[in-house]
Scaffold this motif. Structure first.
Motif, PDB file in Angstrom:
ATOM      1  N   ARG A  78      16.786 -36.609 -24.188  1.00 17.87           N
ATOM      2  CA  ARG A  78      17.378 -37.876 -24.632  1.00 17.87           C
ATOM      3  C   ARG A  78      16.315 -38.972 -24.687  1.00 17.87           C
ATOM      4  N   ILE A  79      15.472 -39.038 -23.665  1.00 19.16           N
ATOM      5  CA  ILE A  79      14.387 -40.028 -23.642  1.00 19.16           C
ATOM      6  C   ILE A  79      13.433 -39.786 -24.805  1.00 19.16           C
ATOM      7  N   THR A  80      13.114 -38.524 -25.065  1.00 17.57           N
ATOM      8  CA  THR A  80      12.201 -38.172 -26.154  1.00 17.57           C
ATOM      9  C   THR A  80      12.771 -38.604 -27.502  1.00 17.57           C
ATOM     10  N   LEU A  81      14.038 -38.339 -27.727  1.00 20.41           N
ATOM     11  CA  LEU A  81      14.654 -38.752 -28.989  1.00 20.41           C
ATOM     12  C   LEU A  81      14.638 -40.271 -29.145  1.00 20.41           C
ATOM     13  N   ASN A  82      14.851 -40.986 -28.045  1.00 20.62           N
ATOM     14  CA  ASN A  82      14.770 -42.455 -28.102  1.00 20.62           C
ATOM     15  C   ASN A  82      13.356 -42.908 -28.442  1.00 20.62           C
ATOM     16  N   LYS A  83      12.356 -42.256 -27.879  1.00 15.37           N
ATOM     17  CA  LYS A  83      10.961 -42.596 -28.186  1.00 15.37           C
ATOM     18  C   LYS A  83      10.651 -42.281 -29.650  1.00 15.37           C
ATOM     19  N   SER A 139      21.347 -38.425 -36.960  1.00 12.23           N
ATOM     20  CA  SER A 139      22.549 -37.786 -36.420  1.00 12.23           C
ATOM     21  C   SER A 139      22.557 -36.279 -36.655  1.00 12.23           C
ATOM     22  N   LEU A 140      21.950 -35.837 -37.749  1.00 10.68           N
ATOM     23  CA  LEU A 140      21.867 -34.409 -38.045  1.00 10.68           C
ATOM     24  C   LEU A 140      20.614 -33.795 -37.425  1.00 10.68           C
ATOM     25  N   LYS A 141      19.509 -34.515 -37.501  1.00 10.68           N
ATOM     26  CA  LYS A 141      18.223 -34.008 -37.011  1.00 10.68           C
ATOM     27  C   LYS A 141      18.275 -33.747 -35.516  1.00 10.68           C
ATOM     28  N   ASP A 142      18.845 -34.666 -34.741  1.00 11.16           N
ATOM     29  CA  ASP A 142      18.891 -34.515 -33.286  1.00 11.16           C
ATOM     30  C   ASP A 142      19.635 -33.251 -32.887  1.00 11.16           C
ATOM     31  N   VAL A 143      20.771 -33.011 -33.510  1.00 16.32           N
ATOM     32  CA  VAL A 143      21.557 -31.810 -33.208  1.00 16.32           C
ATOM     33  C   VAL A 143      20.786 -30.556 -33.605  1.00 16.32           C
ATOM     34  N   ASP A 156      25.417 -28.474 -23.659  1.00 13.47           N
ATOM     35  CA  ASP A 156      24.288 -29.307 -23.225  1.00 13.47           C
ATOM     36  C   ASP A 156      23.878 -30.282 -24.324  1.00 13.47           C
ATOM     37  N   THR A 157      23.901 -29.827 -25.567  1.00 14.36           N
ATOM     38  CA  THR A 157      23.586 -30.709 -26.685  1.00 14.36           C
ATOM     39  C   THR A 157      24.614 -31.828 -26.778  1.00 14.36           C
ATOM     40  N   ALA A 158      25.875 -31.479 -26.631  1.00 12.15           N
ATOM     41  CA  ALA A 158      26.938 -32.491 -26.674  1.00 12.15           C
ATOM     42  C   ALA A 158      26.747 -33.515 -25.558  1.00 12.15           C
ATOM     43  N   ALA A 159      26.426 -33.042 -24.352  1.00 12.23           N
ATOM     44  CA  ALA A 159      26.231 -33.960 -23.227  1.00 12.23           C
ATOM     45  C   ALA A 159      25.005 -34.841 -23.451  1.00 12.23           C
ATOM     46  N   THR A 160      23.932 -34.270 -23.969  1.00  9.76           N
ATOM     47  CA  THR A 160      22.706 -35.031 -24.210  1.00  9.76           C
ATOM     48  C   THR A 160      22.925 -36.143 -25.232  1.00  9.76           C
ATOM     49  N   GLY A 162      25.951 -37.346 -26.202  1.00 13.99           N
ATOM     50  CA  GLY A 162      27.191 -38.088 -26.015  1.00 13.99           C
ATOM     51  C   GLY A 162      28.225 -37.783 -27.092  1.00 13.99           C
ATOM     52  N   LEU A 163      28.290 -36.517 -27.496  1.00 16.58           N
ATOM     53  CA  LEU A 163      29.216 -36.088 -28.541  1.00 16.58           C
ATOM     54  C   LEU A 163      30.168 -35.031 -27.992  1.00 16.58           C
ATOM     55  N   THR A 164      31.181 -34.708 -28.786  1.00 13.88           N
ATOM     56  CA  THR A 164      32.032 -33.574 -28.437  1.00 13.88           C
ATOM     57  C   THR A 164      31.342 -32.305 -28.930  1.00 13.88           C
ATOM     58  N   GLU A 165      31.741 -31.170 -28.377  1.00 14.63           N
ATOM     59  CA  GLU A 165      31.162 -29.899 -28.826  1.00 14.63           C
ATOM     60  C   GLU A 165      31.501 -29.641 -30.294  1.00 14.63           C
ATOM     61  N   LYS A 166      32.685 -30.035 -30.717  1.00 12.15           N
ATOM     62  CA  LYS A 166      33.085 -29.858 -32.118  1.00 12.15           C
ATOM     63  C   LYS A 166      32.194 -30.698 -33.027  1.00 12.15           C
ATOM     64  N   ALA A 167      31.861 -31.924 -32.598  1.00 11.82           N
ATOM     65  CA  ALA A 167      30.971 -32.780 -33.394  1.00 11.82           C
ATOM     66  C   ALA A 167      29.586 -32.148 -33.511  1.00 11.82           C
ATOM     67  N   VAL A 168      29.121 -31.530 -32.434  1.00 12.95           N
ATOM     68  CA  VAL A 168      27.829 -30.835 -32.471  1.00 12.95           C
ATOM     69  C   VAL A 168      27.883 -29.697 -33.484  1.00 12.95           C
ATOM     70  N   GLU A 169      28.951 -28.916 -33.441  1.00 14.07           N
ATOM     71  CA  GLU A 169      29.109 -27.796 -34.366  1.00 14.07           C
ATOM     72  C   GLU A 169      29.112 -28.277 -35.810  1.00 14.07           C
ATOM     73  N   THR A 170      29.870 -29.330 -36.081  1.00 11.23           N
ATOM     74  CA  THR A 170      29.970 -29.868 -37.437  1.00 11.23           C
ATOM     75  C   THR A 170      28.631 -30.411 -37.915  1.00 11.23           C
ATOM     76  N   ARG A 171      27.955 -31.175 -37.058  1.00 10.50           N
ATOM     77  CA  ARG A 171      26.662 -31.756 -37.447  1.00 10.50           C
ATOM     78  C   ARG A 171      25.612 -30.676 -37.646  1.00 10.50           C
ATOM     79  N   LEU A 172      25.648 -29.630 -36.846  1.00  8.46           N
ATOM     80  CA  LEU A 172      24.697 -28.540 -37.005  1.00  8.46           C
ATOM     81  C   LEU A 172      24.912 -27.854 -38.358  1.00  8.46           C
ATOM     82  N   TYR A 173      26.151 -27.622 -38.718  1.00 10.57           N
ATOM     83  CA  TYR A 173      26.469 -27.020 -40.015  1.00 10.57           C
ATOM     84  C   TYR A 173      25.955 -27.910 -41.151  1.00 10.57           C
ATOM     85  N   ARG A 174      26.215 -29.218 -41.051  1.00  7.45           N
ATOM     86  CA  ARG A 174      25.774 -30.149 -42.095  1.00  7.45           C
ATOM     87  C   ARG A 174      24.252 -30.229 -42.156  1.00  7.45           C
TER      88      ARG A 174
END
Length: 191
Positions: A78-83, A139-143, A156-160, A162-174
């Motif tokens: 999370r810190i790395t993505l912010n940097k 939003s897509l790159k981070d996932v 773990d990705t969802a927790a990192t 701050g998303l739901t697991e479904k949002a992670v799945e959808t963003r990964l597909y996109r």
């Protein structure tokens, strides 16, 4: 990790207590993953090295605020993505001011990288892929980076992020669909 090696929580406790070996072990354990994440986000290996250093400096400065109930890897990611986002903002400002100069004064700004014909095909293709990943919306790159490159679980990705697991799945597909589209075109990556 061998059974004799301390876990991240133990290393964090040692680092918080001021033991240099705790800091060193955490950095040694996670620096490659942090660098890969930064390189994927910004598309440049040298810049990724600078971002990796910045991420660890920031993490160690904020170690007192680290929540032991969460994985250290997610926290440093999370810190790395912010940097990486900070880097992108600084780069946008530099680019704005660089283009504000008269063309005669901007000759030193030109990219000195070798022509694509001089690079090996595999290096050129890797650079093309890295550029396409870097051009994805955050939003897509981070996932994509956390799930595909770093191999974090969906939870773990969802927790990192701050998303739901479904949002992670959808963003990964996109992200994968967008990346395929960008790489299918012979044109440079579009934002």
């Amino acid at each position: 990790m061998a059974d004799t090696e301390p876990d991240d929580r133990t290393l964090v406790a040692r680092a918080r207590a001021g033991h240099q070996d705790g800091y060193a072990a955490l950095m040694a354990r996670h620096r490659d993953a942090v660098w890969r994440l930064a390189r994927g986000a910004v598309g440049d290996a040298d810049e990724a090295l600078d971002i990796t250093q910045e991420a660890f400096v920031a993490a160690f400065a904020a170690l007192a605020r680290y929540d032991d109930s969460r994985p250290f890897r997610s926290w440093i990611a999370r810190i790395t993505l912010n940097k990486c986002r900070d880097w992108a903002r600084r780069r946008a400002v530099r680019r704005f001011f660089a283009f504000a100069k008269p063309l005669d004064d901007a000759g030193h700004i030109a990219d000195a990288a070798p022509d694509p014909e001089q690079a090996l095909h595999s290096q050129a293709e890797l650079a093309r892929i890295n550029a396409a990943i870097a051009a994805l919306p955050a939003s897509l790159k981070d996932v994509l980076l956390l799930r595909t490159i770093e191999g974090l679980s969906q939870s773990d990705t969802a927790a990192t992020l701050g998303l739901t697991e479904k949002a992670v799945e959808t963003r990964l597909y996109r992200a994968r669909a967008k990346l395929s589209e960008m790489l299918r075109d012979d044109a440079p990556p579009r934002v």
